[in-house]
Design a protein around this motif. Structure first.
Motif, PDB file in Angstrom:
ATOM      1  N   LEU A  29      13.306 152.480 -11.874  1.00  0.00           N
ATOM      2  CA  LEU A  29      12.845 153.318 -10.769  1.00  0.00           C
ATOM      3  C   LEU A  29      11.468 152.815 -10.360  1.00  0.00           C
ATOM      4  CD1 LEU A  29      13.780 156.763 -12.347  1.00  0.00           C
ATOM      5  CD2 LEU A  29      14.900 155.743 -10.359  1.00  0.00           C
ATOM      6  N   VAL A  30      11.263 152.655  -9.079  1.00  0.00           N
ATOM      7  CA  VAL A  30       9.986 152.101  -8.639  1.00  0.00           C
ATOM      8  C   VAL A  30       9.485 152.845  -7.407  1.00  0.00           C
ATOM      9  CG1 VAL A  30      11.207 150.293  -7.354  1.00  0.00           C
ATOM     10  CG2 VAL A  30       8.795 149.995  -7.871  1.00  0.00           C
ATOM     11  N   GLY A  31       8.237 153.249  -7.449  1.00  0.00           N
ATOM     12  CA  GLY A  31       7.608 153.946  -6.331  1.00  0.00           C
ATOM     13  C   GLY A  31       6.139 153.584  -6.258  1.00  0.00           C
ATOM     14  N   ARG A  32       5.550 153.893  -5.120  1.00  0.00           N
ATOM     15  CA  ARG A  32       4.143 153.536  -4.944  1.00  0.00           C
ATOM     16  C   ARG A  32       3.410 154.598  -4.145  1.00  0.00           C
ATOM     17  NH1 ARG A  32       2.579 148.731  -6.422  1.00  0.00           N
ATOM     18  NH2 ARG A  32       0.381 148.243  -6.196  1.00  0.00           N
ATOM     19  N   ILE A  33       2.216 154.940  -4.623  1.00  0.00           N
ATOM     20  CA  ILE A  33       1.326 155.830  -3.888  1.00  0.00           C
ATOM     21  C   ILE A  33       0.337 154.973  -3.105  1.00  0.00           C
ATOM     22  CG2 ILE A  33      -0.484 157.569  -4.063  1.00  0.00           C
ATOM     23  CD1 ILE A  33       0.883 158.649  -6.528  1.00  0.00           C
ATOM     24  N   PHE A  34       0.299 155.176  -1.797  1.00  0.00           N
ATOM     25  CA  PHE A  34      -0.643 154.469  -0.928  1.00  0.00           C
ATOM     26  C   PHE A  34      -1.761 155.444  -0.579  1.00  0.00           C
ATOM     27  CE2 PHE A  34       3.303 152.223  -0.525  1.00  0.00           C
ATOM     28  CZ  PHE A  34       2.951 150.890  -0.390  1.00  0.00           C
ATOM     29  N   LYS A 172      -3.134 161.507   4.950  1.00  0.00           N
ATOM     30  CA  LYS A 172      -2.720 160.132   5.208  1.00  0.00           C
ATOM     31  C   LYS A 172      -2.259 159.403   3.949  1.00  0.00           C
ATOM     32  CE  LYS A 172      -5.572 159.443   9.332  1.00  0.00           C
ATOM     33  NZ  LYS A 172      -6.626 158.601   9.973  1.00  0.00           N
ATOM     34  N   THR A 173      -2.472 160.006   2.795  1.00  0.00           N
ATOM     35  CA  THR A 173      -1.975 159.432   1.547  1.00  0.00           C
ATOM     36  C   THR A 173      -0.490 159.743   1.430  1.00  0.00           C
ATOM     37  OG1 THR A 173      -4.120 159.661   0.446  1.00  0.00           O
ATOM     38  CG2 THR A 173      -2.182 159.484  -0.968  1.00  0.00           C
ATOM     39  N   ASN A 174       0.323 158.766   1.068  1.00  0.00           N
ATOM     40  CA  ASN A 174       1.759 159.013   0.976  1.00  0.00           C
ATOM     41  C   ASN A 174       2.394 158.267  -0.185  1.00  0.00           C
ATOM     42  OD1 ASN A 174       2.354 156.318   2.070  1.00  0.00           O
ATOM     43  ND2 ASN A 174       1.622 157.178   4.002  1.00  0.00           N
ATOM     44  N   PHE A 205       0.071 148.826   4.991  1.00  0.00           N
ATOM     45  CA  PHE A 205      -0.716 148.313   3.866  1.00  0.00           C
ATOM     46  C   PHE A 205      -1.232 146.934   4.251  1.00  0.00           C
ATOM     47  CE2 PHE A 205      -1.006 145.996  -0.246  1.00  0.00           C
ATOM     48  CZ  PHE A 205      -2.022 146.753  -0.810  1.00  0.00           C
ATOM     49  N   VAL A 206      -2.549 146.764   4.253  1.00  0.00           N
ATOM     50  CA  VAL A 206      -3.256 145.535   4.634  1.00  0.00           C
ATOM     51  C   VAL A 206      -2.656 144.891   5.889  1.00  0.00           C
ATOM     52  CG1 VAL A 206      -4.178 144.995   2.364  1.00  0.00           C
ATOM     53  CG2 VAL A 206      -1.906 144.149   2.955  1.00  0.00           C
ATOM     54  N   GLY A 207      -2.381 145.732   6.882  1.00  0.00           N
ATOM     55  CA  GLY A 207      -1.964 145.219   8.179  1.00  0.00           C
ATOM     56  C   GLY A 207      -0.476 145.011   8.368  1.00  0.00           C
ATOM     57  N   VAL A 208       0.335 145.265   7.345  1.00  0.00           N
ATOM     58  CA  VAL A 208       1.780 145.136   7.497  1.00  0.00           C
ATOM     59  C   VAL A 208       2.440 146.492   7.235  1.00  0.00           C
ATOM     60  CG1 VAL A 208       1.916 142.696   6.895  1.00  0.00           C
ATOM     61  CG2 VAL A 208       2.055 144.401   5.094  1.00  0.00           C
TER      62      VAL A 208
END
Length: 290
Positions: A29-34, A172-174, A205-208
């Protein structure tokens, strides 16, 4: 202090993509908090920053130089009054927070301020930081432990932000749960002090634009809008400029935008629309020799 050569925004995006794909290939399982820091450069506390410079063994004249750069700065507000055509000016206040954004030294000082942030990680999380773009990747085989690790690291992360007087914009954090097109996404309730962050299918994220299946389709859609406008600029200026000037405009408005992050979306089937637009722009310039 010399810059770290070879590290660009593409390096951060590439590292992000590689770690996500590795976790998915291992059936985790993989997820990311930006995370989104609110006015990150403006919130850097001068006292905390100078303490960190001492921790990194910046002493003596070197420390005094940084201190003189930060100290004895003042500001005041001037508000224009339309009715009597005059300015109302506040009193002077000392600047105790913030580093100049857009300057080389300002970016360096900000990086030194957040340099210890990656230490909050555990074995199931990996932070990726590029300037004020902060994200944390989580991977685990069990959903319950996966959820527990995310909440634990997120609490620790926000405590670090508070201790360093940095503000996280929870609106804005997701969070994005990465998955294949065949699998269902997992929506988690992640919060801190009743501030709930959004579950999203894509984010910047960093422009993409990173989406939850790493399809990169959104990048092509956004890019086509920019390239279409750039193509119009080339077409509208061709009657007033020489071919060499048009080539400069093409490289500034078209080629530069098309080349940015092409390593991620260039292999997609839909990328043919981008290259068709490029051919159109080149044909417009080529007619100057007809």
């Amino acid at each position: 202090m010399a810059p770290r050569l070879g590290l660009k925004t593409g390096s951060a995006a590439y590292k992000l993509t590689t770690e996500i794909l590795n976790a998915m290939n291992n059936k985790l399982l993989v997820g990311r908090i930006f995370c989104d820091l609110e006015k990150a450069f403006d919130c850097v506390d001068h006292g905390i920053l100078l303490c960190k410079l001492k921790f990194y063994v910046i002493n003596g004249k070197d420390l005094a130089l940084y201190q003189s750069y930060l100290d004895n700065r003042y500001f005041r507000r001037a508000i224009y009054n339309d009715s009597d055509n005059s300015n109302k000016v506040s009193g002077w206040a000392k600047v105790r927070h913030g580093v100049p954004q857009g300057s080389v030294l300002g970016l360096l000082l900000f990086l030194l301020c957040i340099n210890d942030l990656p230490k909050i990680r555990n074995k199931n999380s990996a932070p990726i930081i590029f300037a004020d773009d902060t994200s944390i990747l989580f991977a685990h085989s069990d959903l319950i432990d996966f959820n527990k690790h995310i909440h634990g690291v997120f609490v620790t992360l926000n405590k670090w932000f508070k201790a360093n007087q940095l503000l996280q914009n929870f609106n804005k954090t997701n969070y994005i749960h990465f998955t294949t097109k065949r699998n269902m996404s997992v929506n988690l309730k992640i919060d801190f002090n009743n501030n709930l962050i959004t579950n999203s299918s894509y984010t910047k994220f960093v422009g993409v634009t990173v989406d939850n299946t790493l399809s990169w389709i959104n990048n092509i859609d956004l890019l086509m809008n920019k390239l279409s406008a750039a193509c119009c600029i080339v077409r509208n200026t061709k009657t007033y400029m020489s071919a060499s000037s048009l080539k400069i405009i093409y490289h500034a408005f078209f080629h530069l935008g098309m080349s940015y992050k092409i390593i991620f979306w260039g292999k997609l089937v839909d990328s043919s629309t981008v290259f068709s637009m490029q051919e159109k722009a080149i044909r417009i310039i080529g007619r100057m020799w007809d």
